[in-house]
Design a protein around this motif. Structure first.
Motif, PDB file in Angstrom:
ATOM      1  N   MET A 191      47.540 -50.532 -52.558  1.00 38.57           N
ATOM      2  CA  MET A 191      48.532 -49.808 -53.359  1.00 38.57           C
ATOM      3  C   MET A 191      49.938 -50.342 -53.111  1.00 38.57           C
ATOM      4  O   MET A 191      50.763 -50.435 -54.032  1.00 38.57           O
ATOM      5  N   ARG A 192      50.210 -50.699 -51.854  1.00 34.00           N
ATOM      6  CA  ARG A 192      51.571 -51.114 -51.507  1.00 34.00           C
ATOM      7  C   ARG A 192      51.923 -52.485 -52.050  1.00 34.00           C
ATOM      8  O   ARG A 192      53.088 -52.895 -51.995  1.00 34.00           O
ATOM      9  N   THR A 193      50.927 -53.220 -52.574  1.00 31.04           N
ATOM     10  CA  THR A 193      51.253 -54.514 -53.194  1.00 31.04           C
ATOM     11  C   THR A 193      51.920 -54.323 -54.555  1.00 31.04           C
ATOM     12  O   THR A 193      52.446 -55.273 -55.123  1.00 31.04           O
ATOM     13  N   HIS A 194      51.868 -53.108 -55.116  1.00 31.88           N
ATOM     14  CA  HIS A 194      52.514 -52.821 -56.405  1.00 31.88           C
ATOM     15  C   HIS A 194      53.881 -52.193 -56.170  1.00 31.88           C
ATOM     16  O   HIS A 194      54.029 -51.355 -55.280  1.00 31.88           O
ATOM     17  N   ALA A 195      54.837 -52.554 -57.002  1.00 31.91           N
ATOM     18  CA  ALA A 195      56.177 -51.972 -56.875  1.00 31.91           C
ATOM     19  C   ALA A 195      56.101 -50.445 -56.935  1.00 31.91           C
ATOM     20  O   ALA A 195      56.737 -49.754 -56.129  1.00 31.91           O
ATOM     21  N   ILE A 196      55.325 -49.907 -57.880  1.00 30.30           N
ATOM     22  CA  ILE A 196      55.310 -48.447 -58.007  1.00 30.30           C
ATOM     23  C   ILE A 196      54.419 -47.786 -56.961  1.00 30.30           C
ATOM     24  O   ILE A 196      54.396 -46.564 -56.863  1.00 30.30           O
ATOM     25  N   GLY A 197      53.716 -48.593 -56.158  1.00 28.87           N
ATOM     26  CA  GLY A 197      52.909 -48.016 -55.084  1.00 28.87           C
ATOM     27  C   GLY A 197      53.439 -48.365 -53.713  1.00 28.87           C
ATOM     28  O   GLY A 197      52.777 -48.091 -52.696  1.00 28.87           O
ATOM     29  N   SER A 198      54.654 -48.944 -53.665  1.00 26.15           N
ATOM     30  CA  SER A 198      55.167 -49.442 -52.384  1.00 26.15           C
ATOM     31  C   SER A 198      55.391 -48.322 -51.384  1.00 26.15           C
ATOM     32  O   SER A 198      55.389 -48.556 -50.173  1.00 26.15           O
ATOM     33  N   GLY A 199      55.576 -47.112 -51.870  1.00 25.23           N
ATOM     34  CA  GLY A 199      55.792 -45.984 -50.964  1.00 25.23           C
ATOM     35  C   GLY A 199      54.523 -45.191 -50.687  1.00 25.23           C
ATOM     36  O   GLY A 199      54.604 -44.020 -50.279  1.00 25.23           O
TER      37      GLY A 199
END
Lengths: 355, 355
Positions: free
Chosen positions: A308-316
């Protein structure tokens, strides 16, 4: 997390909660919380009941030939039409994409139906349609069917948009709260409440030290990455109306499970925290429009979070809780003070017309 | 047919036609006629253009696995909510079923999204939801996904309903005006204009000698029978907003064809004829909600008509015209007086909010 709720029950700030449910529609019926559930269970389901609708998922699942399709609809009545980070157009596109995505569906196409108020400036309509195009393009989706109706001045509020979407499920994928097991991890894809507070700030003319933008965004690419990670994902939901607290309760009910949330682990931006303190809101009840909650096997939690953290909107993305037991449907909150309390569904209408 | 149009252009009775297209939305933009087409071509298509949407059919066609799906959406804003022969609920169900049906699609499921005005009596909502159930049941369809939003008092007009639908096309079936050939027959499934006049009579409190009921009905069973007749059906449309005249023009444009309609052959009930004379309307521009127009091979016309007449809602089926030539898109009307004139699309907003 701030904005804690002294009474231990969910807040109803902007609209007086109706007493015993009256015989007319009240704003709270659109909150996504308890009153919405009441309206569904007393008015819609008794008439329309069928096995697909009765699941009360974000959309319907059924077979088309050898494929498994998902189908969903939402009306958007957000006020004001534009807010920091989005407008009714991007919201209408992303909202329906996200309902398909959290069911595991790869979106195939959207429809858009417009109800326009006489007197709406054409330039404003055009800007919103362009925003829809940009949102669809960002998500790699097309709007394939549309409709336009017009009502007299004073019979609508600028414009309303209803989008519907069709997607297909990857072969063999069956997400749903019935898959949840004791010990599973509860994940959130980023800070919560940005959307609701961004809309409220635009509506009420509030100024914050930093500009708070809505989280409005398409979740389909994030979900695709999560599914490709090969992890045991039980189910997902996007915490829109009613916020994280309400959606967790719906998941707990669907799973027949007790969920324990760690308040200190729930990500909330400083600006959202400050606005909630000012407005007397609890961020756990404030809507997101570009976040998801996922319940995954405990052993796979770190792998999913890394993906998930590899995506900008999943970085958090982070873990916010655990499924502690099966057999009793409830959500508990371990507060920042170390106490534990019941986290209930939204009562009343905390933030009307945020989507 | 009565209510003939002295000026030779289409009438705009209830709303002053705007001058040069203004910079705000006017009621005529929702008429289904020329202004709607203008709004689509200047505001929606430039932003949202794609090969599926650009067909401007009643819905979208695309592949899901090995199946060919059809997908459509419509918002319903009819005023008043109830009218002789139906209400906004039955209209919202039948309208979307019919859009699927005239594309040749066997409906699989509908969605329904409600925008409710604060203060709407729950009993009224419940009656409308029951009406939706009855309409869906009559057509053998289920409502599989739903949504509810609420707006403040004065920000909507009781309620609006948006339905979307998914269907599947029989293998190999491709209906569309591009199939039309010179010499083809133009058929109507029954008397025209009942719906629009029924709504207008309820809105304006008009009394007729006989009660005129809306034709609001599901067309899917009628269409199934037509397809099973094994005839060469080129394309079908339901003449809703803009009426028979506007839909025929859309078919002529899509086919690149000249269509000649025989005014004396167009079935119009006496009550509709009388109301149109009273109101200064032309029945050819008044909406139906349970009728279809079909273009079929001349040699198969009688066979299709025989099949259509076996259905209660198709018992009044008849031939109303002929495709006289390809190469020039226009609709001509051979009037009851023996003259021939151009039959144009609806201009302005003849009957606002009839669906």
């Amino acid at each position: 997390m701030s904005g804690d709720n002294k009474s231990g029950t969910s807040p109803a700030i902007f609209c007086p909660a109706p007493g015993p449910r009256g015989d007319v529609v009240v704003l709270g019926h659109g909150s996504g919380g308890r009153l919405t559930a009441d309206l569904v269970s007393t008015t819609f389901l008794p008439a329309l009941s069928n096995p697909i609708l009765d699941r009360l998922a974000d959309g319907a699942e059924f077979d088309i030939g050898a494929s498994r399709a998902v189908f969903t609809t939402d009306s958007f009545v957000v006020n004001p039409l534009r807010f920091p980070g989005g407008d009714i157009g991007s919201l209408a596109v992303n909202g329906t994409i996200n309902d398909l995505a959290v069911m595991g569906g790869r979106p195939l196409g959207l429809s858009a139906a417009f109800i326009l108020e006489e007197g709406l400036p054409i330039d404003e309509l055009r800007a919103i349609v362009h925003s829809m195009r940009d949102a669809a393009s960002r998500a790699g989706i097309q709007i394939v069917a549309a409709d336009t109706k017009v009502v007299e001045r004073g019979k609508a509020d600028g414009l309303f948009i209803t989008t519907s979407g069709i997607g297909v499920l990857p072969e063999g994928l069956r997400l749903g709260p019935e898959n949840v097991r004791a010990g599973d991890a509860v994940l959130a894809s980023g800070p919560i409440g940005d959307h609701g507070i961004a809309v409220m700030s635009a509506r009420e003319g509030l100024q914050f030290e930093t500009t708070l933008l809505s989280d409005c965004a398409p979740l389909n690419a994030l979900v695709a990455t999560m599914l490709e990670s090969g992890s045991a994902i039980r189910c997902m939901r996007d915490p829109t109306r009613g916020g994280v607290a309400t959606i967790l309760n719906e998941l707990a009910k669907g799973a027949g499970a007790e969920i324990m949330i760690d308040e200190a682990a729930v990500p909330v931006r400083a600006a959202v925290r400050a606005a909630c303190e000012l407005l007397g809101l609890d961020p756990l009840y404030v809507a997101c429009e570009g976040r998801l909650l996922a319940i995954v096997a405990d052993a796979d939690a770190d792998r999913v979070l890394d993906a998930m953290r590899t995506h900008a909107i999943g970085s958090g993305s982070c873990r916010i809780g655990t499924v502690t037991a099966l057999g009793r449907s409830r959500v508990l909150l371990r507060t920042a003070f170390g106490t534990t309390r019941l986290l209930e569904v939204l009562a009343g209408a905390q933030l009307p017309r945020i989507c």
